[in-house]
Scaffold this motif. Sequence first.
Motif, PDB file in Angstrom:
ATOM      1  N   HIS A   4     -10.234  -9.190 -30.182  1.00 14.27           N
ATOM      2  CA  HIS A   4      -9.728  -9.908 -31.367  1.00 14.27           C
ATOM      3  C   HIS A   4     -10.787  -9.817 -32.454  1.00 14.27           C
ATOM      4  CE1 HIS A   4      -7.463 -13.699 -32.973  1.00 14.27           C
ATOM      5  NE2 HIS A   4      -7.963 -12.973 -33.973  1.00 14.27           N
ATOM      6  N   ILE A   5     -10.660  -8.759 -33.238  1.00 19.88           N
ATOM      7  CA  ILE A   5     -11.613  -8.490 -34.314  1.00 19.88           C
ATOM      8  C   ILE A   5     -10.819  -7.844 -35.447  1.00 19.88           C
ATOM      9  CG2 ILE A   5     -12.233  -6.356 -33.019  1.00 19.88           C
ATOM     10  CD1 ILE A   5     -14.715  -8.086 -35.235  1.00 19.88           C
ATOM     11  N   HIS A   6     -10.890  -8.458 -36.623  1.00 18.44           N
ATOM     12  CA  HIS A   6     -10.232  -7.874 -37.809  1.00 18.44           C
ATOM     13  C   HIS A   6     -11.293  -7.045 -38.515  1.00 18.44           C
ATOM     14  CE1 HIS A   6      -6.746 -10.670 -37.574  1.00 18.44           C
ATOM     15  NE2 HIS A   6      -7.652 -11.432 -36.980  1.00 18.44           N
ATOM     16  N   ILE A   7     -11.039  -5.765 -38.681  1.00 18.55           N
ATOM     17  CA  ILE A   7     -12.077  -4.921 -39.268  1.00 18.55           C
ATOM     18  C   ILE A   7     -12.422  -5.407 -40.678  1.00 18.55           C
ATOM     19  CG2 ILE A   7     -10.555  -3.080 -40.153  1.00 18.55           C
ATOM     20  CD1 ILE A   7     -13.999  -2.659 -38.408  1.00 18.55           C
ATOM     21  N   GLU A   8     -11.434  -5.895 -41.403  1.00 19.04           N
ATOM     22  CA  GLU A   8     -11.731  -6.412 -42.758  1.00 19.04           C
ATOM     23  C   GLU A   8     -12.617  -7.668 -42.688  1.00 19.04           C
ATOM     24  OE1 GLU A   8      -8.641  -5.741 -41.660  1.00 19.04           O
ATOM     25  OE2 GLU A   8      -7.769  -4.225 -42.997  1.00 19.04           O
ATOM     26  N   GLY A   9     -12.606  -8.321 -41.553  1.00 21.23           N
ATOM     27  CA  GLY A   9     -13.422  -9.522 -41.359  1.00 21.23           C
ATOM     28  C   GLY A   9     -14.846  -9.215 -40.934  1.00 21.23           C
ATOM     29  N   PHE A  54      -8.076  -4.874 -35.005  1.00 15.82           N
ATOM     30  CA  PHE A  54      -6.976  -5.125 -35.946  1.00 15.82           C
ATOM     31  C   PHE A  54      -7.312  -4.559 -37.310  1.00 15.82           C
ATOM     32  CE2 PHE A  54      -6.635  -9.328 -33.502  1.00 15.82           C
ATOM     33  CZ  PHE A  54      -5.535  -8.935 -32.759  1.00 15.82           C
ATOM     34  N   PHE A  55      -6.290  -4.046 -37.973  1.00 10.58           N
ATOM     35  CA  PHE A  55      -6.436  -3.800 -39.405  1.00 10.58           C
ATOM     36  C   PHE A  55      -5.171  -4.255 -40.114  1.00 10.58           C
ATOM     37  CE2 PHE A  55      -4.126   0.310 -40.369  1.00 10.58           C
ATOM     38  CZ  PHE A  55      -3.625   0.549 -39.092  1.00 10.58           C
ATOM     39  N   ASP A  56      -5.327  -4.596 -41.406  1.00  7.05           N
ATOM     40  CA  ASP A  56      -4.257  -5.172 -42.228  1.00  7.05           C
ATOM     41  C   ASP A  56      -3.857  -4.146 -43.283  1.00  7.05           C
ATOM     42  OD1 ASP A  56      -4.374  -7.693 -40.965  1.00  7.05           O
ATOM     43  OD2 ASP A  56      -5.702  -8.559 -42.477  1.00  7.05           O
ATOM     44  N   PRO A  57      -3.017  -3.165 -42.949  1.00  7.45           N
ATOM     45  CA  PRO A  57      -2.757  -2.096 -43.919  1.00  7.45           C
ATOM     46  C   PRO A  57      -2.151  -2.597 -45.223  1.00  7.45           C
ATOM     47  CG  PRO A  57      -1.222  -1.975 -42.073  1.00  7.45           C
ATOM     48  CD  PRO A  57      -2.273  -2.973 -41.702  1.00  7.45           C
ATOM     49  N   GLN A  58      -1.322  -3.666 -45.153  1.00  2.00           N
ATOM     50  CA  GLN A  58      -0.663  -4.119 -46.379  1.00  2.00           C
ATOM     51  C   GLN A  58      -1.663  -4.628 -47.417  1.00  2.00           C
ATOM     52  OE1 GLN A  58       1.837  -6.199 -43.440  1.00  2.00           O
ATOM     53  NE2 GLN A  58       3.384  -6.253 -45.047  1.00  2.00           N
ATOM     54  N   THR A  59      -2.791  -5.141 -46.947  1.00  2.00           N
ATOM     55  CA  THR A  59      -3.834  -5.601 -47.877  1.00  2.00           C
ATOM     56  C   THR A  59      -4.314  -4.440 -48.744  1.00  2.00           C
ATOM     57  OG1 THR A  59      -4.524  -7.234 -46.269  1.00  2.00           O
ATOM     58  CG2 THR A  59      -6.148  -6.661 -47.951  1.00  2.00           C
ATOM     59  N   HIS A  60      -4.263  -3.236 -48.191  1.00  4.84           N
ATOM     60  CA  HIS A  60      -4.769  -2.062 -48.903  1.00  4.84           C
ATOM     61  C   HIS A  60      -3.632  -1.321 -49.623  1.00  4.84           C
ATOM     62  CE1 HIS A  60      -8.195  -3.201 -46.643  1.00  4.84           C
ATOM     63  NE2 HIS A  60      -7.609  -2.939 -45.490  1.00  4.84           N
ATOM     64  N   THR A  61      -2.509  -1.139 -48.954  1.00 10.52           N
ATOM     65  CA  THR A  61      -1.424  -0.373 -49.596  1.00 10.52           C
ATOM     66  C   THR A  61      -0.869  -1.143 -50.802  1.00 10.52           C
ATOM     67  OG1 THR A  61       0.136  -1.242 -47.952  1.00 10.52           O
ATOM     68  CG2 THR A  61      -0.772   0.934 -47.538  1.00 10.52           C
ATOM     69  N   TYR A  89       0.780   8.531 -38.780  1.00  7.62           N
ATOM     70  CA  TYR A  89      -0.566   8.344 -38.203  1.00  7.62           C
ATOM     71  C   TYR A  89      -0.523   7.567 -36.888  1.00  7.62           C
ATOM     72  CZ  TYR A  89      -1.285   9.382 -43.088  1.00  7.62           C
ATOM     73  OH  TYR A  89      -1.223   9.969 -44.323  1.00  7.62           O
ATOM     74  N   LEU A  90       0.666   7.356 -36.336  1.00 12.70           N
ATOM     75  CA  LEU A  90       0.765   6.430 -35.192  1.00 12.70           C
ATOM     76  C   LEU A  90       0.075   6.943 -33.936  1.00 12.70           C
ATOM     77  CD1 LEU A  90       4.265   4.694 -35.454  1.00 12.70           C
ATOM     78  CD2 LEU A  90       2.025   3.900 -36.227  1.00 12.70           C
ATOM     79  N   GLU A  91      -0.241   8.250 -33.886  1.00  9.42           N
ATOM     80  CA  GLU A  91      -1.003   8.715 -32.710  1.00  9.42           C
ATOM     81  C   GLU A  91      -2.372   8.017 -32.641  1.00  9.42           C
ATOM     82  OE1 GLU A  91      -2.935  12.753 -33.251  1.00  9.42           O
ATOM     83  OE2 GLU A  91      -1.797  12.659 -35.115  1.00  9.42           O
ATOM     84  N   HIS A  92      -2.841   7.472 -33.776  1.00  8.86           N
ATOM     85  CA  HIS A  92      -4.143   6.804 -33.824  1.00  8.86           C
ATOM     86  C   HIS A  92      -4.042   5.290 -33.654  1.00  8.86           C
ATOM     87  CE1 HIS A  92      -5.682  10.592 -35.152  1.00  8.86           C
ATOM     88  NE2 HIS A  92      -4.924  10.578 -36.226  1.00  8.86           N
ATOM     89  N   VAL A  93      -2.832   4.784 -33.475  1.00 10.09           N
ATOM     90  CA  VAL A  93      -2.619   3.332 -33.435  1.00 10.09           C
ATOM     91  C   VAL A  93      -2.033   2.966 -32.077  1.00 10.09           C
ATOM     92  CG1 VAL A  93      -1.417   1.391 -34.523  1.00 10.09           C
ATOM     93  CG2 VAL A  93      -2.226   3.295 -35.941  1.00 10.09           C
ATOM     94  N   GLN A  94      -2.654   1.987 -31.403  1.00  8.69           N
ATOM     95  CA  GLN A  94      -2.174   1.646 -30.063  1.00  8.69           C
ATOM     96  C   GLN A  94      -1.228   0.452 -30.062  1.00  8.69           C
ATOM     97  OE1 GLN A  94      -4.863  -0.153 -27.224  1.00  8.69           O
ATOM     98  NE2 GLN A  94      -4.007   1.082 -25.561  1.00  8.69           N
ATOM     99  N   GLY A  95      -1.467  -0.477 -31.007  1.00  6.86           N
ATOM    100  CA  GLY A  95      -0.700  -1.717 -30.920  1.00  6.86           C
ATOM    101  C   GLY A  95      -0.216  -2.206 -32.262  1.00  6.86           C
ATOM    102  N   VAL A  96       0.647  -3.243 -32.180  1.00  4.42           N
ATOM    103  CA  VAL A  96       1.114  -3.921 -33.385  1.00  4.42           C
ATOM    104  C   VAL A  96       0.780  -5.403 -33.231  1.00  4.42           C
ATOM    105  CG1 VAL A  96       3.481  -4.211 -32.457  1.00  4.42           C
ATOM    106  CG2 VAL A  96       3.075  -4.323 -34.918  1.00  4.42           C
ATOM    107  N   GLY A  97       0.308  -6.009 -34.337  1.00 11.18           N
ATOM    108  CA  GLY A  97      -0.055  -7.430 -34.306  1.00 11.18           C
ATOM    109  C   GLY A  97       0.529  -8.157 -35.497  1.00 11.18           C
ATOM    110  N   LEU A  98       0.328  -9.484 -35.505  1.00 11.13           N
ATOM    111  CA  LEU A  98       0.870 -10.341 -36.561  1.00 11.13           C
ATOM    112  C   LEU A  98      -0.231 -11.315 -36.952  1.00 11.13           C
ATOM    113  CD1 LEU A  98       3.552 -11.162 -38.022  1.00 11.13           C
ATOM    114  CD2 LEU A  98       3.920 -12.785 -36.153  1.00 11.13           C
ATOM    115  N   ASP A  99      -0.603 -11.321 -38.244  1.00  7.79           N
ATOM    116  CA  ASP A  99      -1.676 -12.237 -38.652  1.00  7.79           C
ATOM    117  C   ASP A  99      -1.384 -12.811 -40.026  1.00  7.79           C
ATOM    118  OD1 ASP A  99      -2.313 -10.113 -40.299  1.00  7.79           O
ATOM    119  OD2 ASP A  99      -4.284  -9.731 -39.420  1.00  7.79           O
ATOM    120  N   SER A 100      -2.398 -13.461 -40.618  1.00  9.24           N
ATOM    121  CA  SER A 100      -2.312 -14.187 -41.891  1.00  9.24           C
ATOM    122  C   SER A 100      -1.784 -15.612 -41.660  1.00  9.24           C
ATOM    123  CB  SER A 100      -1.477 -13.419 -42.910  1.00  9.24           C
ATOM    124  OG  SER A 100      -1.653 -14.002 -44.191  1.00  9.24           O
TER     125      SER A 100
END
Length: 336
Positions: A14-19, A96-103, A154-165
Amino acid sequence: MERFVRGLPKSELHIHIEGTLEARMMFDLARRNGVALPYGSIDEVEAAYAFTDLQSFLDIYYEAAAVLRTEADFADLMSAYLARAVADGVRHADIFFDPQTHTERGIDMGTVIRGFVSAQRDAAPDITSTLILCFLRHLPAEAAVEALEAARPYLEHVQGVGLDSGEKGNPPELFAEPYRMAVAAGLIPVAHAGEEGPAGYIRSALDVLGARRIDHGVRAGDDPELVDRLVRERVPLTICPLSNQRLQVFPDLRMHPLKRFMDAGVLVTVNSDDPAYFGGYVGDNYLAIADALGLTRTDMVRLARNSIEATFLPDDRKATLQDEITAYVASYPASP
Ligand code: ADE
Ligand code: ZN
């Protein structure tokens, strides 16, 4: 204890890379990219980190992410985290990463993911890691679907889906459809639930989203039947003590339920959440909760073993990491 904990092989789940964006790096990237910051000095930044609840943190955390713009920025952020994790004995991390924060700021999804992946490759095999794409729950489910579609190449590089905020008022069931799509695309579902929100959100994360791990989950303590279920179904909780303290979930860590969960047989793990904001990386979290709850070395070993069991690694790699823990413990004199 400190030396023992830092060297203990473990995973972080449980680590948010942006954090992990330290104030120093925030200033460096702001200068590199010509982004204006609302702070004049590191002291001013740290003074702003007096959080009253989750939302007061999120406001600052999303604002700071604006300094991340190029593939090199995302790679630098990831490299710095992985180096700190290695120094804390972390052998594997689910990040974890939050792509919507960037896109939402016009950054391309590929820029974000390529930057992370290059740093992850460079750091292996000292530390292996995976990415978990998080949907921001303060935004509508349609926006989550768009994020998933943007990530599809890019999903070959992504293992999971999460929900945060922000959790309160944004229950898991709102995200049933994007989770269904993410799982159909091969992602493993996890979800933040029961951090500030009620125990019922943990139930719906399990029942509606099919979450295989619950992030935080500390509010399960309000619902004894739910605790029994977590034990029975061996659902891991990724607990973040310093986060809970700094976001006023448990302002006094001596009140934290982690030991009660351990005693009940829940598969609890200790993690750092957003270490640049909450005053410590994963080793600091082990030490802080040990100090507050009087945990022993044996408890630290149990938490490290749980952290390996709670990964989604193949069984043979899990067995290798458990053997590393056994060898590490055997190399130490008996617990005091
Ligand atoms: N995003 C980053 N840290 C978070 C937390 N502790 N809870 C919810 N969303 C987050
Ligand atoms: Zn979190």
